[in-house]
Design an enzyme around this catalytic site. Structure first.
Site, PDB file in Angstrom:
ATOM      1  N   GLY A   1     -12.461 -21.383   6.223  1.00  0.00           N
ATOM      2  CA  GLY A   1     -10.901 -22.244   6.865  1.00  0.00           C
ATOM      3  C   GLY A   1      -9.561 -22.980   6.160  1.00  0.00           C
ATOM      4  O   GLY A   1     -10.661 -23.449   4.924  1.00  0.00           O
TER       5      GLY A   1
ATOM      6  N   VAL B   1      -7.972 -25.996   5.674  1.00  0.00           N
ATOM      7  CA  VAL B   1      -7.613 -27.787   6.191  1.00  0.00           C
ATOM      8  C   VAL B   1      -6.951 -28.753   6.424  1.00  0.00           C
ATOM      9  O   VAL B   1      -5.876 -28.203   4.992  1.00  0.00           O
ATOM     10  CB  VAL B   1      -9.066 -28.591   5.880  1.00  0.00           C
TER      11      VAL B   1
ATOM     12  N   LYS C   1     -10.144 -28.278  11.255  1.00  0.00           N
ATOM     13  CA  LYS C   1     -10.316 -27.409  10.285  1.00  0.00           C
ATOM     14  C   LYS C   1     -10.239 -26.490  11.494  1.00  0.00           C
ATOM     15  O   LYS C   1     -10.861 -26.016  12.215  1.00  0.00           O
ATOM     16  CB  LYS C   1     -11.538 -27.122   9.634  1.00  0.00           C
TER      17      LYS C   1
ATOM     18  N   ASP D   1     -24.639 -25.981   2.767  1.00  0.00           N
ATOM     19  CA  ASP D   1     -23.396 -26.107   2.307  1.00  0.00           C
ATOM     20  C   ASP D   1     -23.153 -26.992   1.111  1.00  0.00           C
ATOM     21  O   ASP D   1     -21.774 -27.409   1.710  1.00  0.00           O
ATOM     22  CB  ASP D   1     -22.189 -25.244   2.748  1.00  0.00           C
TER      23      ASP D   1
END
Ligand SMILES: *[C@@H]1O[C@H](CO)[C@@H](O)[C@H](O)[C@H]1NC(C)=O
Ligand SMILES: *[C@@H]1O[C@H](CO)[C@@H](O)[C@H](O)[C@H]1NC(C)=O
Ligand SMILES: *[C@@H]1O[C@H](CO)[C@@H](O)[C@H](O)[C@H]1NC(C)=O
Ligand SMILES: *[C@@H]1O[C@H](CO)[C@@H](O)[C@H](O)[C@H]1NC(C)=O
Ligand SMILES: *[C@@H]1O[C@H](CO)[C@@H](O)[C@H](O)[C@H]1NC(C)=O
Ligand SMILES: *[C@@H]1O[C@H](CO)[C@@H](O)[C@H](O)[C@H]1NC(C)=O
Ligand SMILES: *[C@@H]1O[C@H](CO)[C@@H](O)[C@H](O)[C@H]1NC(C)=O
Length: 653
Positions: free
Chosen positions: A339, A341, A356, A452
Site C-alpha cells: 500500500g 505510505v 501505511k 519480506d
C-alpha cells in the site's frame, strides 16, 4: 463554511424584508391649527375641518384649558358626520342661545329633542321613552311657589319617529317663542325595540361648504344640498374601510395603516417572510445534517468488539486524516506492494508518523491478522520500526509507524537520483538489520518471520541506523485466500526456492532474503536487473565472480577505495551463503550476526550447491531470458540457466 445556497437565500431574505416593511406615506400638514391660542392642544380629538385657527373651514372657540366650544356649549366628541355637544340642564338659559347651534357648517339633527321652558306655543314631542326624563327636568325647574310663577315645560322635536328631515327646523323651533332653553335629549341609536338616548346631549351634523367634493381618492364623499345655513350645498369626506385620516384633500387625506390594515400587512409580511425564514432554517438544517453525515462517512471506521482490547493501539481515522492532511499526494512517502505510505504529524502530540494504507478485500482472518500485527507491534528493538497502532476502515487497514526521517535504504543503493551512503554506514546498517532480524527470530517468546526482507523495507532513522519495517505484513496476503491456492507473498528475487514450492515460511526463508539483501547492499544492484536482452540475477552474478576467484569484482563501484576489503568480502560471501538453495545449508541469524561481528570466523564457502538456478522456481516464466554474467567477463561468459536448473534438479535435491 457557509454553503452557497444558504447565502443566496439569506441575501434574498435581506432584500425582501425592507421592501415589505417600508410603507405609509408622510402626513400633509395644513395651516389649520388645533392648538388653542393659549397653547393648549384640543382636548377633544378634533380633526380637519375642525380647528381653532381661521384657516380651518369649521372654526371653533376654545376655553383656556383647550376645550372646544360652540357658542357656550362644550364640544364632547366628534364623528365623521356629527359633533356631540353637551347641553347641561339649565332652567334659565336664554332661548336664543340655541341660535349658536345653527352655524355656517353645522346644525342640530332631527334626532334631537330640545327641552324648553315657558314657550308661547306648544309642540308635540314624543321622543320615545322621554317622558320620565322630561318629568325629572320639570321638577328641576319647578319653582317652590307655584302660584307665583307660570312655569310650563315643553319640548320640540321633528314629527315623531319621522326623521326624513335631517335637521331641526329652525323656523318652526323659533316659532315656539320660548323663554328658556333647558336641555336636550339626543337619540343615539334606535331600533324597533329600544332606543338609547343621550341625555343633556345635542348632535350637530356638520359639513364643508362647497359644490364639489374635495376628498382624498381613498375617501367616500357625501354631498349635501338645501342646508340650513341658507339652502347652500356642502360635502363631507370619510375614509373608506382600512384607511385612516380625515379624508379631505386639504386635510390629512386617507392613509393606509389603520390597525386593521396594519394587521393585514403584518400578515402579508409573515406570509412572505415566514416561509422564506423557514426555508432558510430548514435548508441550513439540511446542510448541517448532510455535512455531519458526510463528515461521519468520511471519517467512518470499522470497530468490532474483539478490538476493544487493542484500544490503546487503535487510532482515530479522523486524527490520521488530519495528520496526513487528508492523505495528500504531497505527503506520500512511497508506494509499495502493501500500500501507500504517507507522512503525517499527529494533531495533538505533534509526533511525526508514517501511515501505511493497506487495502484488504475480505474481513476474514482480519481478527487474527490484527492480533498478530498488534502483538508484533509490541516488540521493541532499536532495529525495528515501531508500530504505534492501527485503524480499520471498510476495505482498508491503516498502520501507524514511527516516522523514519531518512527514508528507505533502496534509495541509497540504486534508485535515482541516488543519495550516497558510504561503506561504514552500509556495514552498520547490515549489522543493525541482522540484529533486528535475530530479535524477531529468537529474541521473543514467539518466532516472528519477517517474510519480506529487502532494501526497500529497511528504513533509516535520523542517525542512519537500519530498521526493519513491514514485518509480518506479508501474512495479510495469506489470509482469506483458499489454502489450496496459497499465494506466495514476498518479492521476486528474495524468495527462497522452498518457499515458492511449498508456500511455507520459516526462519530460513528469511535468511535467504537477508542474503539477497546483503548482496544488494554490497553490490548496489537489484537482486534481478532487467536488461535489454537478458536479465541479470545478482546472486548468480556474484557467484560467478566468486567462482572465478575475484569476488570483490562484484562490489559496488561507487564505493571506491573506502570500502574495507575484508568486510566487503565477508558480506559478499555471507550473502552467497545465505542464498544457498538448501535451507539446511544456510546459517542462522545468530550465526550471521556472529560472523558480521567477527565473533566467529566465516566457514569456507563450498562451491557445491550454490548455483544460480534456484531462482528458476521464482522466475520460471522468464526462464529463457535469464542469464548471468560477471563484469570482468564482459558479457561473454553467460551461463545457460536451463542447464543449471537441470543440474540442480537432478543433483541438488
Ligand atoms: C380621542 O381618541 C382616543 C383614541 O381614538 C380616545 O382614547 C380618547 O378617549 C379620545 N378623546 C376624546 C376626548 O374623545
Ligand atoms: C366664537 O366667539 C366669537 C366671539 O365671541 C363669536 O362671534 C363666534 O360666533 C363664536 N364661535 C363659535 C363657534 O362659538
Ligand atoms: C306663594 O305666593 C303667594 C302670593 O304671592 C303667597 O301668598 C304665598 O305665601 C306664597 N307661598 C309660599 C310657600 O311661599
Ligand atoms: C300663565 O300661563 C297661562 C296659560 O298657560 C297664561 O294665560 C298666563 O298669562 C300666564 N301668566 C304669566 C304671568 O305668564
Ligand atoms: C314624514 O314627514 C313627511 C313630510 O315632513 C311626510 O310626507 C311623511 O308622510 C311623514 N311620514 C310619516 C311616516 O309620518
Ligand atoms: C321649516 O318649516 C317651515 C314652516 O313649516 C317650512 O316652510 C320650511 O320649508 C321648513 N324648512 C325646512 C328646511 O324643512
Ligand atoms: C323592525 O321593524 C321592521 C319593520 O318595521 C322589521 O322588519 C324588523 O324585523 C324589526 N326589527 C326587530 C329587531 O324587531
Amino acid at each position: 463554511m457557509m454553503p452557497r445556497a444558504a447565502l443566496s437565500i439569506l441575501l434574498l431574505a435581506g432584500m425582501i424584508l425592507p421592501i415589505v416593511t417600508a410603507a405609509a406615506p408622510e402626513a400633509i400638514h395644513l395651516p389649520c391649527s388645533r392648538t388653542c391660542g393659549t397653547g393648549m392642544p384640543a382636548k377633544q380629538n378634533l380633526t380637519y375641518p375642525f380647528g381653532f385657527s381661521p384657516g380651518c373651514p369649521i372654526q371653533l372657540n376654545c376655553t383656556e384649558d383647550g376645550d372646544a366650544l360652540i357658542g357656550d356649549f362644550l364640544v364632547q366628541s366628534m364623528s365623521p358626520d356629527t359633533v356631540a355637544i353637551a347641553i347641561k340642564a339649565k332652567c334659565d338659559r336664554p332661548f336664543g342661545s340655541i341660535d349658536h347651534l345653527y352655524g355656517r357648517n353645522y346644525a342640530p339633527t332631527a334626532m334631537n329633542s330640545v327641552l324648553l321652558n315657558n314657550c308661547a306655543q306648544t309642540s308635540p314631542c314624543d321622543l320615545p321613552n322621554t317622558q320620565v326624563i322630561q318629568a325629572q327636568f320639570q321638577s328641576l325647574c319647578e319653582p317652590s311657589n307655584k302660584t307665583h310663577t307660570n312655569t310650563s315645560m315643553s319640548c320640540y322635536a321633528e314629527q315623531a319617529n319621522n326623521y326624513s328631515t335631517m335637521f331641526l327646523n329652525h323656523t318652526r323651533l323659533f316659532a315656539l317663542d320660548c323663554k328658556h332653553f333647558l336641555s336636550s335629549i339626543s337619540l343615539v341609536e334606535q331600533n324597533n325595540v329600544s332606543a338609547s338616548l343621550g341625555v343633556q346631549l345635542l348632535r350637530l351634523e356638520w359639513w364643508v361648504n362647497g359644490n364639489e367634493c374635495e376628498c382624498s381618492q381613498d375617501a367616500d364623499c357625501v354631498q349635501l344640498s338645501g342646508l340650513p345655513n341658507g339652502g347652500g350645498n356642502g360635502f363631507r369626506c370619510k375614509c373608506r374601510d382600512g384607511f385612516l385620516g380625515d379624508g379631505f384633500l386639504a386635510g390629512t387625506g386617507c392613509r393606509t395603516g389603520s390597525p386593521k390594515r396594519k394587521k393585514e400587512e403584518t400578515l402579508k409580511v409573515l406570509t412572505i417572510v415566514l416561509p422564506l425564514m423557514v426555508l432558510f432554517i430548514v435548508s441550513i438544517l439540511i446542510m448541517g445534517v448532510v455535512s455531519v453525515i458526510r463528515r461521519k462517512r468520511k471519517f467512518s471506521e470499522v470497530l468490532e468488539d474483539w478490538e476493544r482490547e487493542y484500544g490503546p493501539h487503535r487510532f482515530k481515522y479522523k486524527d490520521l486524516y488530519i495528520a496526513t492532511k487528508g492523505f495528500r499526494d504531497q505527503e506520500l512517502l512511497g508506494a509499495g506492494g502493501f500500500g501507500r505510505v504517507y507522512r503525517g504529524i499527529l494533531p495533538t502530540s505533534n509526533i511525526e508518523i508514517a501511515v501505511k494504507k493497506v487495502s484488504h478485500e475480505s474481513r476474514q482472518g482480519m481478527r487474527e491478522f490484527v492480533a498478530e500485527i498488534i502483538s508484533i507491534g509490541r516488540l521493541r528493538h532499536r532495529n525495528l520500526v515501531s508500530l504505534l497502532g492501527y485503524c480499520r476502515r471498510k476495505g482498508e487497514l491503516l498502520l501507524v509507524y514511527d516516522y523514519m526521517s531518512n527514508g528507505s535504504l533502496d534509495r541509497y543503493l540504486y534508485n535515482q537520483p541516488r543519495a550516497t551512503l558510504n561503506w561504514m554506514q552500509r556495514f552498520r546498517v547490515i549489522k543493525g538489520v541482522a540484529s533486528g532480524l535475530l530479535y524477531l527470530h529468537e529474541g521473543w517468546e514467539q518466532v516472528v518471520i519477517h517474510r519480506d526482507i529487502k532494501a526497500s523495507n529497511i528504513l533509516l532513522d535520523a542517525e542512519f541506523n537500519g530498521r526493519l519495517g513491514d514485518f509480518g505484513l506479508a501474512r495479510l496476503h495469506d489470509h482469506g485466500t483458499d489454502p489450496q491456492t496459497t499465494r506466495v507473498a514476498g518479492t521476486v528475487g528474495y524468495l527462497a526456492p522452498e518457499h515458492t514450492r511449498t508456500g511455507k515460511v520459516t526462519r530460513s526463508t528469511d535468511v535467504f532474503a537477508f542474503g539477497a539483501f546483503l548482496l544488494e547492499v554490497a553490490c548496489g544492484r537489484r537482486p534481478i536487473e532487467h536488461g535489454d536482452t537478458e536479465d541479470v540475477i545478482l546472486v548468480d552474478w556474484v557467484f560467478s565472480c566468486w567462482d572465478r576467484g575475484d569476488i570483490l569484482e562484484a562490489s559496488d563501484l561507487t564505493l571506491g577505495t573506502e570500502s574495507v576489503e575484508e568486510e566487503m568480502e565477508l558480506v559478499l560471501k555471507l550473502g552467497l551463503m545465505c542464498s544457498h538453495p538448501d535451507p539446511l545449508m544456510r546459517p542462522t541469524m545468530r550465526q550471521v550476526l556472529q560472523y558480521l561481528e567477527g565473533d566467529l570466523p566465516m566457514p569456507e564457502l563450498l562451491s557445491s550447491g550454490i548455483s544460480s538456478s534456484r531462482l528458476t522456481f521464482v522466475y520460471s516464466e522468464g526462464l529463457d531470458d535469464l542469464a548471468v554474467s560477471c563484469p570482468s567477463s564482459k558479457g561473454k561468459a553467460f551461463t545457460d540457466l536451463s542447464s543449471v536448473a537441470e543440474s540442480l534438479l537432478s543433483g541438488g535435491r
